[in-house]
Design a protein around this motif. Structure first.
Motif, short mmCIF file in Angstrom:
data_model
loop_
_atom_site.label_atom_id
_atom_site.label_comp_id
_atom_site.label_asym_id
_atom_site.label_seq_id
_atom_site.Cartn_x
_atom_site.Cartn_y
_atom_site.Cartn_z
N SER A 26 0.84 -1.19 0.00
CA SER A 26 0.00 0.00 0.00
C SER A 26 0.88 1.24 0.00
N TRP A 71 -4.65 -2.89 6.25
CA TRP A 71 -5.92 -3.31 5.66
C TRP A 71 -5.82 -3.41 4.14
N ARG A 72 -5.17 -2.42 3.51
CA ARG A 72 -5.01 -2.47 2.05
C ARG A 72 -4.09 -3.62 1.65
N ARG A 131 -6.16 -6.78 1.71
CA ARG A 131 -7.04 -6.87 0.54
C ARG A 131 -6.25 -7.24 -0.71
N HIS A 132 -5.05 -6.71 -0.85
CA HIS A 132 -4.21 -7.03 -2.01
C HIS A 132 -3.82 -8.50 -2.00
N SER A 172 -5.43 -10.86 -0.46
CA SER A 172 -6.66 -11.63 -0.67
C SER A 172 -6.97 -11.77 -2.15
N SER A 173 -6.76 -10.70 -2.91
CA SER A 173 -6.99 -10.77 -4.36
C SER A 173 -6.03 -11.76 -5.02
N ALA A 185 -6.71 -12.37 5.16
CA ALA A 185 -6.76 -12.34 3.70
C ALA A 185 -7.36 -13.62 3.12
#
Length: 407
Positions: free
Chosen positions: A66, A76-77, A80-81, A83-84, A109
């Motif tokens: 991030s 948090w970002r 999410r990254h 997790s993708s 994640a």
């Protein structure tokens, strides 16, 4: 063939206790015929390709961080990254089960990906992240960050279909938090005995180079964190040398406390008996083990060390080395005092010096101690035995409405 995707903080080719446990686990699972892969996020800091093979193990990388480093937005970002990236790999490789390993960011994640794809989700805790931060000197017990991390840990446990922990201390702590004992399974730290054959003979050239000819050598090989208690070990050396004039301390490794420990050693009245080597390549570590009479692990008493079992004492036992350690909870799970090792009170340099002096004086009992300790590792703490603990957990989850892959 059952496919298991492991979500990891970092992995080989980096070297750490974390990566060595991961390697041992994945190798043992391969040996049982399972197809395993790992995936790491931006906490894996080594350069390398997006798909990397290390020691015949396949690891996928999700690089990038991030742009904001303001906590907790940055974390948090990053979650999410990652997790993708996990989601993309699940769509492409189609694993049967996702197994995330602490710290908790990987579990946060992985959990939504597992739920989205209807996959069983296992969360393995090697240490609570909030306690690790306190032990590493980057956090304070009970502050806001500690409480938030503990909340996230509890949330990850609640979202997992099964939880693995590395020791009974972590299991009991989760039960005290209200987690059902039926959900928690212990897979203790272990040793890959394929890597530990007969102990290497002493490297006499290295002994002379380090000025250890004729010395009784107390060794520590590992990371220099505050919780390891190396300041207490250095403080114990004048007392030990007064009783055992040939005693020397060999410190191999590095970390946040390295400079402070060097300064403490230089100011010691027995500075000439304390030797710092610095970090050494992993393939050379055995040369330094070969020079030690006793491996000493003087961990301080705190939540981290009371709850978590380390790997290093087991590796020392497997290599046929004598072990002395503080009697914190994590060590008491590994070492039987007077049988497989020697325990002494934590945070007490005088008690440590006394225990080491008595062990050095009891040379007649060394061979039996080494034999019993090695047999304990072979019987109870080898990865060939440990990996069996995962099979019933996986099997129950995979057959609970999931189809086990057959080809």
């Amino acid at each position: 063939m059952t496919r298991i995707l492991h979500v990891l903080d970092h992995s080989l080719p980096l070297h750490s206790g974390y990566t060595f446990r991961t390697r041992a686990l994945l190798k043992a699972q391969q040996g049982r015929g399972w197809d395993v892969r790992g995936i790491t996020g931006n906490r894996h800091i080594a350069d390398g390709p997006l798909v990397e093979t290390a020691d015949d193990l396949v690891f996928h990388r999700v690089p990038g961080r991030s742009q904001s480093r303001i906590a907790p937005l940055a974390e948090w970002r990053d979650v999410r990254h990652l997790s993708s990236g996990i989601d993309a790999l699940v769509r492409d490789w189609k694993p049967d089960l996702i197994h995330a390993h602490s710290p908790v960011l990987g579990a946060l994640a992985a959990a939504p990906v597992a739920r989205r794809h209807g996959l069983p989700f296992v969360y393995e805790i090697r240490a609570f992240w909030e306690d690790a931060a306190v032990g590493n000197g980057t956090g304070l017990e009970g502050d806001l960050r500690y409480r938030v991390t503990r909340f996230l840990e509890d949330r990850a446990v609640a979202r997992a279909d099964a939880v693995m922990v590395i020791c009974e201390g972590l299991r009991q702590d989760l039960i005290a938090r209200g987690v059902s004992p039926d959900k928690i399974n212990v897979s203790p730290n272990g040793v890959d005995l394929d890597l530990f054959g007969d102990p290497s003979p002493p490297d006499e050239a290295l002994r002379s180079q380090l000025g250890l000819d004729g010395a009784e050598v107390i060794g520590f090989i590992g990371s220099f964190y505050d919780y390891e208690g190396l300041d207490d070990l250095i403080a114990a050396m004048p007392l030990l040398v007064a009783r055992r004039p040939k005693a020397h301390l060999l410190l191999v490794g590095g970390g946040p406390r390295a400079d402070a420990l060097r300064a403490q050693a230089e100011a010691s009245s027995v500075a000439a008996h304390i030797h710092f080597v610095g970090r050494v390549p992993h393939h050379e570590v055995e040369r330094y083990y070969s020079l030690t009479d006793i491996l000493c692990y003087p961990r301080k008493a705190m939540r981290l060390t009371e709850l978590v079992t380390p790997l290093k004492p087991l590796e020392a036992m497997a290599q046929g080395r004598l072990v002395a350690a503080s009697s914190v909870g994590g060590h008491r799970e590994l070492i039987e005092d007077g049988v497989t090792g020697t325990l002494f009170p934590p945070d007490d340099p005088a008690a440590m010096a006394d225990a080491l002096a008595r062990l050095l004086a009891d040379r007649a009992g060394w061979d039996e101690r080494r034999r019993v300790a090695r047999a304990f590792v072979e019987r109870e703490r080898s990865w060939a035995k440990n990996v069996v603990r995962y099979e019933p957990v996986y099997q129950q989850l995979l057959t609970n409405g999931h189809v086990v892959r057959t080809s």
